[in-house]
Design an enzyme around this catalytic site. Structure first.
Site, PDB file in Angstrom:
ATOM      1  N   SER A 128     -35.922  11.795  52.392  1.00 39.78           N
ATOM      2  CA  SER A 128     -35.378  13.278  51.636  1.00 39.78           C
ATOM      3  C   SER A 128     -34.476  12.738  50.821  1.00 39.78           C
ATOM      4  CB  SER A 128     -34.415  13.593  52.951  1.00 39.78           C
ATOM      5  OG  SER A 128     -33.493  14.436  52.537  1.00 39.78           O
ATOM      6  N   TYR A 153     -27.621  13.328  59.665  1.00 42.96           N
ATOM      7  CA  TYR A 153     -28.969  13.525  59.259  1.00 42.96           C
ATOM      8  C   TYR A 153     -29.407  12.532  58.082  1.00 42.96           C
ATOM      9  CZ  TYR A 153     -33.020  15.284  56.666  1.00 42.96           C
ATOM     10  OH  TYR A 153     -34.073  15.620  56.160  1.00 42.96           O
ATOM     11  N   LYS A 157     -32.058   9.067  57.560  1.00 41.07           N
ATOM     12  CA  LYS A 157     -33.144   8.930  56.656  1.00 41.07           C
ATOM     13  C   LYS A 157     -33.027   7.586  55.903  1.00 41.07           C
ATOM     14  CE  LYS A 157     -35.559  12.496  57.565  1.00 41.07           C
ATOM     15  NZ  LYS A 157     -36.945  12.264  58.198  1.00 41.07           N
TER      16      LYS A 157
HETATM   17  C1  WQD Z   1     -29.358  25.038  49.191  1.00 41.29           C
HETATM   18  C2  WQD Z   1     -28.294  25.521  48.629  1.00 41.29           C
HETATM   19  C3  WQD Z   1     -26.296  25.636  49.604  1.00 41.29           C
HETATM   20  C4  WQD Z   1     -27.608  29.109  52.334  1.00 41.29           C
HETATM   21  C5  WQD Z   1     -31.821  20.998  52.266  1.00 41.29           C
HETATM   22  C6  WQD Z   1     -31.959  20.285  53.609  1.00 41.29           C
HETATM   23  C7  WQD Z   1     -32.053  18.803  53.506  1.00 41.29           C
HETATM   24  C8  WQD Z   1     -33.021  18.227  52.481  1.00 41.29           C
HETATM   25  C9  WQD Z   1     -32.630  18.977  51.210  1.00 41.29           C
HETATM   26  C10 WQD Z   1     -35.044  17.744  53.581  1.00 41.29           C
HETATM   27  C11 WQD Z   1     -26.785  24.922  48.858  1.00 41.29           C
HETATM   28  C12 WQD Z   1     -26.828  27.352  49.266  1.00 41.29           C
HETATM   29  C13 WQD Z   1     -27.590  28.091  51.279  1.00 41.29           C
HETATM   30  C14 WQD Z   1     -26.915  30.199  52.372  1.00 41.29           C
HETATM   31  C15 WQD Z   1     -26.180  29.514  50.050  1.00 41.29           C
HETATM   32  N1  WQD Z   1     -34.187  18.520  52.799  1.00 41.29           N
HETATM   33  N2  WQD Z   1     -26.850  28.419  50.257  1.00 41.29           N
HETATM   34  N3  WQD Z   1     -26.243  30.359  51.083  1.00 41.29           N
HETATM   35  O1  WQD Z   1     -28.324  21.831  51.711  1.00 41.29           O
HETATM   36  O2  WQD Z   1     -29.844  21.453  49.611  1.00 41.29           O
HETATM   37  O3  WQD Z   1     -30.458  20.681  51.818  1.00 41.29           O
HETATM   38  O4  WQD Z   1     -32.695  20.517  51.517  1.00 41.29           O
HETATM   39  O5  WQD Z   1     -34.875  16.700  53.839  1.00 41.29           O
HETATM   40  O6  WQD Z   1     -32.206  18.272  54.903  1.00 41.29           O
HETATM   41  O7  WQD Z   1     -30.870  20.604  54.623  1.00 41.29           O
HETATM   42  O8  WQD Z   1     -30.575  23.237  51.363  1.00 41.29           O
HETATM   43  O9  WQD Z   1     -31.262  25.462  51.475  1.00 41.29           O
HETATM   44  O10 WQD Z   1     -29.411  24.849  52.847  1.00 41.29           O
HETATM   45  O11 WQD Z   1     -28.974  24.984  50.721  1.00 41.29           O
HETATM   46  O12 WQD Z   1     -25.481  29.566  48.990  1.00 41.29           O
HETATM   47  O13 WQD Z   1     -26.767  30.953  53.232  1.00 41.29           O
HETATM   48  O14 WQD Z   1     -28.118  26.911  48.770  1.00 41.29           O
HETATM   49  O15 WQD Z   1     -24.820  25.854  49.668  1.00 41.29           O
HETATM   50  O16 WQD Z   1     -26.278  25.033  47.407  1.00 41.29           O
HETATM   51  P1  WQD Z   1     -29.702  21.698  51.100  1.00 41.29           P
HETATM   52  P2  WQD Z   1     -30.133  24.750  51.699  1.00 41.29           P
END
Ligand code: WQD
Length: 347
Positions: A128, A153, A157
């Site tokens: 990841s 998590y 990784k």
């Molecule tokens: C993306 C952006 C939030 C929800 C995920 C996985 C991680 C890895 C990468 C695999 C952030 C914002 C989110 C909401 C928001 N994948 N957001 N409102 O955190 O980058 O990580 O992908 O390994 O394991 O968790 O993804 O989609 O949760 O967030 O503003 O209701 O969207 O703050 O900036 P993230 P995400």
């Protein structure tokens, strides 16, 4: 065309299911192992619908070595393993770290033990971009130093990559690729499969559930970051592009094209997109206005990260086929399909 039987762990999960479709479409025979604690048989049903063939799934907990070994004894013709099976919620890992360390690490150790005991030389490990933490330099390439993991998590990784490296040092006959996913989104264009998450935390399923009315509203977690519009930057990549990178990885290892026994690849589009830009891209692709509010920052969020993906494109021959509009369009069509299915169940 290189082919042979591949074991996909976590084959009933979001990326696992999409990868099985791509593997079979590229000539591989596939079996799956998934204990269905997070994956779903609906995913496998959709995969079989797309492929018009059955895919055997072993309902086995990979932290149980005896049960895992039984799969290899029954399938002596496995030539490669793609190891997806792991828990992947950042928040859940913070609230229950021991469950994450036990599941994500023990399952990897058992898979490597079986690969060794049953001579399966080609292994693809699902890593990841979260291993980079809050990287100083952007875009990140595979040589970017890993910062402190932001969650248990992400740490599983980082540890997983170290375990894979130590394994190949002691066992020369094995070859591993470590694939660092950025933000996988979207769904297969048939809308037969996609992400099944009742209460998602990730941005895109939150958007599509808000747009279809399953959620009343959604929040943008902070617009006071030092980015072009104040919201966080991520590298969104279509799940079918991620899936094809796994097929390309296996072909690369089976053909012996790898120079090192354990190689890392970034699987991202190479484009940094802010949360607000993604919301507007969704509204434009779906024609739906989104009810969102600006809320406080989410703890543990990385401000910005996106990939330098030239190594995967150059060495694996990986070509990215889906753009942001197609990611949003397929995610939206999947949410609409789920809604229709749920309505049918209610009537
Ligand atoms: C993306 C952006 C939030 C929800 C995920 C996985 C991680 C890895 C990468 C695999 C952030 C914002 C989110 C909401 C928001 N994948 N957001 N409102 O955190 O980058 O990580 O992908 O390994 O394991 O968790 O993804 O989609 O949760 O967030 O503003 O209701 O969207 O703050 O900036 P993230 P995400």
């Amino acid at each position: 065309m290189v082919s042979g039987k591949i074991l996909v762990t976590g084959g009933c999960g979001y990326i696992g299911g999409h990868t099985i479709v791509d593997l079979v479409n590229n000539g591989f025979e596939v079996i799956s192992v998934d204990d269905l604690s997070r994956g779903s048989l609906r995913m496998m049903a959709g995969v079989e619908e797309i492929l018009a063939q059955k895919i055997k799934n072993y309902k086995v907990d990979l932290t149980n070595l005896d049960d895992t070994q039984a799969i290899f004894i029954e399938n002596p013709d496995i030539i490669g393993i793609i190891h997806f099976a792991a828990f992947k919620s950042v928040n859940e890992s913070v609230s229950d770290p021991l469950m994450y360390y036990r599941n994500n690490i023990n399952s990897l150790v058992n898979i490597l033990q079986c690969a060794k005991d049953y001579q399966v030389p080609n292994i693809v490990f699902s890593s990841s971009c979260s291993v980079y933490g809050n990287a100083e330099q952007l875009p990140v390439d595979e040589l970017t130093p890993l910062a402190t993991a932001e969650s248990p998590y992400a740490y599983t990784k980082q540890i997983g990559e170290v375990i894979c490296n130590d394994f190949v040092k002691q066992n020369q006959a094995f070859n591993i690729t470590l694939l660092r996913y950025f933000n996988p989104v979207g769904a297969h264009e048939s809308a037969q499969i996609g992400e099944f998450q009742e209460k998602p935390e990730n941005l895109v399923p939150v958007i599509t559930q808000t747009a279809i009315g399953k959620r009343q509203e959604m929040h943008v977690f902070g617009t006071d970051y030092s980015t072009r519009d104040g919201s966080c930057v991520r590298d969104y990549i279509h799940v079918m592009d991620i899936a094809n990178a796994h097929t390309k990885s296996l072909q690369y290892l089976i053909a012996g094209r790898n120079q090192n026994a354990c190689e890392v690849f970034n699987l991202g589009s190479g484009n940094g997109v802010t949360v607000l830009e993604l919301i507007y891209a969704f509204e434009s692709a779906s024609g739906k206005k989104l009810n969102f509010h600006i809320g406080p920052r989410r703890q543990g969020d990385v401000v910005a990260i996106y990939a330098n993906n030239t190594k995967a494109c150059r060495k694996l021959g990986w070509e990215i086929k889906y753009n942001l509009t197609q990611m949003m369009d397929t995610a939206w069509r999947w949410e609409q399909r789920l809604h229709i299915d749920n309505q049918k169940q209610l009537n």
